[in-house]
Design a protein around this motif. Structure first.
Motif, mmCIF file in Angstrom:
data_model
loop_
_atom_site.group_PDB
_atom_site.id
_atom_site.type_symbol
_atom_site.label_atom_id
_atom_site.label_comp_id
_atom_site.label_asym_id
_atom_site.label_seq_id
_atom_site.Cartn_x
_atom_site.Cartn_y
_atom_site.Cartn_z
ATOM 1 N N LEU A 246 0.797 -1.218 0.000
ATOM 2 C CA LEU A 246 0.000 0.000 0.000
ATOM 3 C C LEU A 246 0.832 1.273 0.000
ATOM 4 N N LEU A 247 1.993 1.237 0.601
ATOM 5 C CA LEU A 247 2.783 2.447 0.806
ATOM 6 C C LEU A 247 3.924 2.536 -0.199
ATOM 7 N N THR A 248 4.293 3.756 -0.526
ATOM 8 C CA THR A 248 5.382 4.015 -1.458
ATOM 9 C C THR A 248 6.124 5.260 -1.004
ATOM 10 N N ASP A 249 7.366 5.375 -1.431
ATOM 11 C CA ASP A 249 8.178 6.531 -1.062
ATOM 12 C C ASP A 249 7.888 7.754 -1.925
ATOM 13 N N GLN A 250 7.105 7.585 -2.997
ATOM 14 C CA GLN A 250 6.801 8.707 -3.878
ATOM 15 C C GLN A 250 5.554 9.434 -3.370
ATOM 16 N N PRO A 251 5.693 10.666 -2.866
ATOM 17 C CA PRO A 251 4.526 11.391 -2.337
ATOM 18 C C PRO A 251 3.585 11.806 -3.447
ATOM 19 N N ALA A 252 2.301 11.742 -3.168
ATOM 20 C CA ALA A 252 1.289 12.157 -4.138
ATOM 21 C C ALA A 252 1.122 13.674 -4.090
ATOM 22 N N GLY A 253 0.547 14.228 -5.161
ATOM 23 C CA GLY A 253 0.279 15.656 -5.202
ATOM 24 C C GLY A 253 1.436 16.489 -5.688
ATOM 25 N N GLN A 254 2.363 15.915 -6.442
ATOM 26 C CA GLN A 254 3.524 16.642 -6.927
ATOM 27 C C GLN A 254 3.542 16.802 -8.448
ATOM 28 N N ALA A 255 2.580 16.212 -9.133
ATOM 29 C CA ALA A 255 2.597 16.210 -10.599
ATOM 30 C C ALA A 255 2.075 17.534 -11.152
ATOM 31 N N ALA A 256 2.445 17.804 -12.421
ATOM 32 C CA ALA A 256 1.963 19.014 -13.090
ATOM 33 C C ALA A 256 0.503 18.884 -13.475
ATOM 34 N N ARG A 257 -0.004 17.668 -13.571
ATOM 35 C CA ARG A 257 -1.428 17.445 -13.877
ATOM 36 C C ARG A 257 -1.919 16.294 -13.010
ATOM 37 N N THR A 258 -2.971 16.543 -12.260
ATOM 38 C CA THR A 258 -3.586 15.529 -11.414
ATOM 39 C C THR A 258 -5.034 15.347 -11.847
ATOM 40 N N ILE A 259 -5.424 14.102 -12.069
ATOM 41 C CA ILE A 259 -6.777 13.781 -12.513
ATOM 42 C C ILE A 259 -7.491 13.044 -11.388
ATOM 43 N N ILE A 260 -8.658 13.552 -11.008
ATOM 44 C CA ILE A 260 -9.442 12.969 -9.919
ATOM 45 C C ILE A 260 -10.598 12.176 -10.516
ATOM 46 N N VAL A 261 -10.655 10.869 -10.248
ATOM 47 C CA VAL A 261 -11.742 10.015 -10.728
ATOM 48 C C VAL A 261 -12.356 9.288 -9.538
ATOM 49 N N GLY A 262 -13.473 8.630 -9.796
ATOM 50 C CA GLY A 262 -14.115 7.848 -8.742
ATOM 51 C C GLY A 262 -15.611 7.766 -8.948
ATOM 52 N N PRO A 263 -16.280 6.911 -8.179
ATOM 53 C CA PRO A 263 -17.741 6.770 -8.305
ATOM 54 C C PRO A 263 -18.457 8.012 -7.809
ATOM 55 N N GLN A 264 -19.700 8.150 -8.218
ATOM 56 C CA GLN A 264 -20.503 9.294 -7.804
ATOM 57 C C GLN A 264 -20.679 9.308 -6.287
ATOM 58 N N GLY A 265 -20.508 10.492 -5.696
ATOM 59 C CA GLY A 265 -20.665 10.619 -4.255
ATOM 60 C C GLY A 265 -19.433 10.270 -3.454
ATOM 61 N N SER A 266 -18.302 10.008 -4.112
ATOM 62 C CA SER A 266 -17.089 9.627 -3.394
ATOM 63 C C SER A 266 -16.299 10.825 -2.892
ATOM 64 N N GLY A 267 -16.691 12.042 -3.287
ATOM 65 C CA GLY A 267 -15.980 13.228 -2.819
ATOM 66 C C GLY A 267 -14.916 13.717 -3.769
ATOM 67 N N LYS A 268 -15.114 13.538 -5.072
ATOM 68 C CA LYS A 268 -14.102 13.958 -6.047
ATOM 69 C C LYS A 268 -13.895 15.477 -6.027
ATOM 70 N N SER A 269 -14.985 16.243 -6.062
ATOM 71 C CA SER A 269 -14.861 17.699 -6.123
ATOM 72 C C SER A 269 -14.199 18.250 -4.870
ATOM 73 N N LEU A 270 -14.579 17.742 -3.702
ATOM 74 C CA LEU A 270 -13.952 18.191 -2.468
ATOM 75 C C LEU A 270 -12.473 17.822 -2.455
ATOM 76 N N THR A 271 -12.133 16.636 -2.958
ATOM 77 C CA THR A 271 -10.733 16.229 -3.019
ATOM 78 C C THR A 271 -9.944 17.128 -3.970
ATOM 79 N N ALA A 272 -10.549 17.535 -5.082
ATOM 80 C CA ALA A 272 -9.869 18.446 -6.011
ATOM 81 C C ALA A 272 -9.556 19.772 -5.333
#
Length: 344
Positions: free
Chosen positions: A143-169
């Motif tokens: 589950l864990l990796t040394d590469q931190p998320a949120g560092q890319a020049a483009r991040t795409i948020i996907v997921g099922p309806q009601g999962s909180g995509k907009s709030l996560t963005a």
């Protein structure tokens, strides 16, 4: 005693004849029709009264409540039939090996809080931090990796309806601005048609002083600007876009799959399989509303997806955390607690 039989064309004439012959004290024995005439049978002697039936004794008389209850509830006793059954020799089924939880198994094998699983986990966690060598250690490695998320020049948020995509963005934008001073992320939320209602993501963007782009999905690929590390893009993918459409804009992008805490492992497996071609990382939202279970994390681990964030609270700042080994350990220790299992 005098008994006579009178026949007449109707009942009235027959009764007049009986009255004439036997008087007013006559007793009618029977009246019936025969061969088109009325036949009356009468006598001068009163019929003997029938003896009344003996009074019925109640079934409960002289019996205790327990005896009456047993008589009413027990099935009737039937004589045993002679058995002429040829019995075959019983063949014992081969003993199944004991279940061992493993995050490598399909959907993690759904370990559940079985006694054997709890006992093994208790021993493993008792070896101290960094010395675990069983299920917990395998789970962390996958589950864990040394590469931190949120560092890319483009991040795409996907997921099922009601999962909180907009709030996560919106939270991703706040996290980038907090970690890198002077950064101004660009939030892009494609739409399938004209907006007719309130746009909560636009409200969150205004709170951070950011603009939001709302291009039409059909024109997204043509109008999407090139990714810029100084103005990273955060794209909130609508439910109408499928993985093939997202793949067209995902070259070099980081894909975050939002999944709410408490989701059934089968649904987790379905979502991770749906987006598997984009190699997404997982953001588990609403983790303050639901204590993550071994089944959920095992389902994620078996999909080869790694964890990116835990989402908590209702705000924008300091609500996304990158999970560490110690965070997984706290969850695992909670699996050993009766409270986490709903027993207390």
């Amino acid at each position: 005693m005098s008994t006579i039989v009178v026949r007449a064309s109707d009942t009235a004439l027959a009764m007049e004849e009986v009255k004439r012959r036997l008087g007013l004290d006559a007793f009618i024995i029977s009246t019936k029709k025969k061969n088109g005439q009325v036949e009356v049978r009468a006598t001068t002697e009163a019929p003997k009264p029938k003896a009344p039936p003996p009074p019925r004794q109640p079934e409960t008389q002289g019996r205790t409540f327990g005896e009456v209850l047993a008589a009413r509830t027990q099935p009737p006793v039937t004589p045993e039939k002679p058995q002429h059954v040829v019995t075959a020799e019983r063949v014992e089924a081969p003993q199944q090996p004991a279940f061992k939880a493993s995050p490598v198994a399909p959907m993690g094998g759904w370990p559940g809080l079985t006694p054997n699983f709890i006992a093994d986990l208790w021993v493993e966690l008792g070896k101290g931090e960094g010395k675990e060598d069983g299920f917990f250690n395998d789970l962390c490695q996958r589950l864990l990796t040394d590469q931190p998320a949120g560092q890319a020049a483009r991040t795409i948020i996907v997921g099922p309806q009601g999962s909180g995509k907009s709030l996560t963005a919106a939270r991703m934008a706040a996290l980038m601005m907090t970690e890198r001073a002077g950064l101004r992320p660009r939030i892009i939320a494609p739409r399938s048609e004209r907006l007719l209602g309130s746009d909560i993501l636009a409200g969150w963007s205004r709170l951070m002083g950011l603009d939001i782009d709302r291009p039409i999905v059909s024109t997204l690929l043509a109008t999407l600007p090139a990714a810029d590390a100084h103005a990273p893009q955060i794209i909130d993918i609508p439910d109408c876009m499928d993985p093939e459409q997202v793949a067209a804009i995902a070259g070099g992008a980081e894909v975050i799959l939002c999944l709410p805490a408490g989701l059934h492992p089968g649904m987790i497996a379905r979502q991770t399989e749906k987006w598997a071609a984009l190699s997404p990382r997982i953001c588990l939202t609403r983790t303050d509303d639901w204590a993550l279970t071994a089944e959920e994390l095992s389902a994620i681990a078996s999909s080869s997806c790694t964890l990116a964030f835990f989402g908590t609270g209702a705000g924008l700042i300091d609500t996304l955390t990158r999970p560490q080994r110690n965070d997984i350990r706290k969850l695992a220790e909670g699996w050993l607690s009766p409270i986490s299992r709903g027993w207390a």
